[in-house]
Design an enzyme around this catalytic site. Structure first.
Site, PDB file in Angstrom:
ATOM      1  N   HIS A   1       0.878  -1.312  -0.025  1.00  0.00           N
ATOM      2  CA  HIS A   1      -0.003  -0.014  -0.053  1.00  0.00           C
ATOM      3  C   HIS A   1       0.831   1.266  -0.125  1.00  0.00           C
ATOM      4  O   HIS A   1       0.636   2.123  -0.876  1.00  0.00           O
ATOM      5  CB  HIS A   1      -0.892   0.040   1.533  1.00  0.00           C
ATOM      6  CG  HIS A   1      -1.603  -1.120   1.385  1.00  0.00           C
ATOM      7  ND1 HIS A   1      -2.954  -1.508   0.622  1.00  0.00           N
ATOM      8  CD2 HIS A   1      -1.538  -2.397   2.301  1.00  0.00           C
ATOM      9  CE1 HIS A   1      -3.434  -2.746   1.132  1.00  0.00           C
ATOM     10  NE2 HIS A   1      -2.598  -3.049   2.114  1.00  0.00           N
TER      11      HIS A   1
HETATM   12  C1  BDR Z   1      -2.561   0.717   5.372  1.00  0.00           C
HETATM   13  O1  BDR Z   1      -2.721  -0.054   6.769  1.00  0.00           O
HETATM   14  C2  BDR Z   1      -1.633  -0.339   7.397  1.00  0.00           C
HETATM   15  O2  BDR Z   1      -1.481  -1.676   7.771  1.00  0.00           O
HETATM   16  C3  BDR Z   1      -0.324  -0.259   6.003  1.00  0.00           C
HETATM   17  O3  BDR Z   1       0.851   0.116   6.670  1.00  0.00           O
HETATM   18  C4  BDR Z   1      -1.015   0.754   5.284  1.00  0.00           C
HETATM   19  O4  BDR Z   1      -0.777   2.032   5.345  1.00  0.00           O
HETATM   20  C5  BDR Z   1      -3.257  -0.350   4.354  1.00  0.00           C
HETATM   21  O5  BDR Z   1      -4.792  -0.092   4.467  1.00  0.00           O
END
Ligand code: BDR
Ligand code: CA
Length: 302
Positions: A231
């Site tokens: 992400h």
């Molecule tokens: C986001 O949630 C976190 O667990 C990850 O680092 C990312 O920023 C994805 O939904």
């Protein structure tokens, strides 16, 4: 000319990879890293940010930030990122200390020292909401915010909410209403751009950075057999390759209570805001280009 950026982050495995890509991008000048509670507690996210900065031998300041969201009780994501937040590689014990300023103070000082800076939040937006509330004068020095978080197509925490926004929806609402241009890099694209099994395996064959990333990513409990969503890395990919994204301007409202708490409601049809928009939402991405870029960049690192 390099682009000056500041990252506010909660490492977290994909945050660690995003930091890796930012630190090593010659096009970017990473001025400051601030840590926030999110994937794990803030003492751990701060230590993890320091580990990555130290791994690359860089002198980039790291400041510790908020221990908990503005209002909502804190819930971590250790089930996804492990108890430490960054398992799978031994960074040793000697990785330095955070600077002697809170994240809000450090953000204020670093932003005011520049005419123009891009803010890149990859955790919940608590530090940023506190910053804007305490020091509204920083806003005119922020060219834009490129934020991982949110979704206009369903959540990963609840059916409506993405984790970063779900963690602190009140902070997200403050950030989206701050009047600063925001690029929303949400699940709409990050779940399309999986780092494939082949890319992940190849990392381990490249160099020590590749081994480190492979170690972390193989301990990352997100994604499917086909690959892992990195992400937060998509924010850095967007900064360097906006042409790989399709975006759509719209107004984003953040739900702060009820069953849709943490939902980013995109006014796709322009029904509620008289045609005004507060965000440019990434709605599509070239996933092959993302994988190619990622592996090529890591291959160039030591
Ligand atoms: C986001 O949630 C976190 O667990 C990850 O680092 C990312 O920023 C994805 O939904
Ligand atoms: Ca994150």
């Amino acid at each position: 000319m390099t682009t000056k950026i500041i990252m506010d982050t909660d490492p977290g495995i994909d945050d660690a990879a995003a930091l890796t890509m930012a630190i090593n991008a010659p096009e970017l000048d990473l001025k400051l890293v601030t840590a926030v509670a999110g994937n794990v507690t803030v003492d751990k996210t701060t230590a993890n940010a320091l580990k990555i900065v130290h791994f690359f031998g860089k002198d980039i300041p790291v400041a510790a930030g908020a221990e908990q969201p503005l209002i909502k009780p804190f819930e971590d994501a250790a089930r996804v990122h492990g108890e430490s937040g960054m398992p799978g590689y031994d960074f040793g014990e000697d990785y330095g200390k955070p600077i002697d300023k809170t994240a809000v103070e450090a953000l204020h000082d670093a932003i005011m020292a520049e005419d123009e800076v891009i803010l890149v939040p990859t955790g919940s937006y608590t530090n940023i909401a506190l910053l804007f509330s305490q020091y509204p004068e920083v806003k005119s020095h922020i060219k834009k915010i490129v934020a991982m978080g949110g979704s206009i197509s369903g959540g990963n925490m609840t059916s409506a909410a993405e984790f970063n926004v779900f963690t602190d929806p009140d902070a997200a609402r403050i950030m989206y209403n701050a009047g600063i241009p925001i690029v929303m890099v949400g699940l709409d694209v990050t779940l399309k751009a999986l780092l494939t099994k082949d890319t992940i395996a190849k990392l381990a064959t490249l160099n020590e950075t590749g081994k480190m990333l492979n170690g972390l990513i193989t301990h990352y409990n997100d994604g499917t057999d086909e690959g892992r969503p990195m992400h937060d890395v998509n924010t850095i990919f967007y900064l360097l390759h906006p042409e790989a994204f399709t975006t759509k301007k719209m107004w984003i409202d953040v739900q702060t209570e009820g069953p849709a708490i943490g939902c980013t409601v995109g006014d796709v049809r322009g029904a509620y805001h008289d045609g005004k928009t507060n965000a440019e939402v990434c709605v599509d991405i070239d996933a092959d280009a993302f994988n190619k870029w990622f592996i090529e960049r890591v291959a160039e690192m030591d």
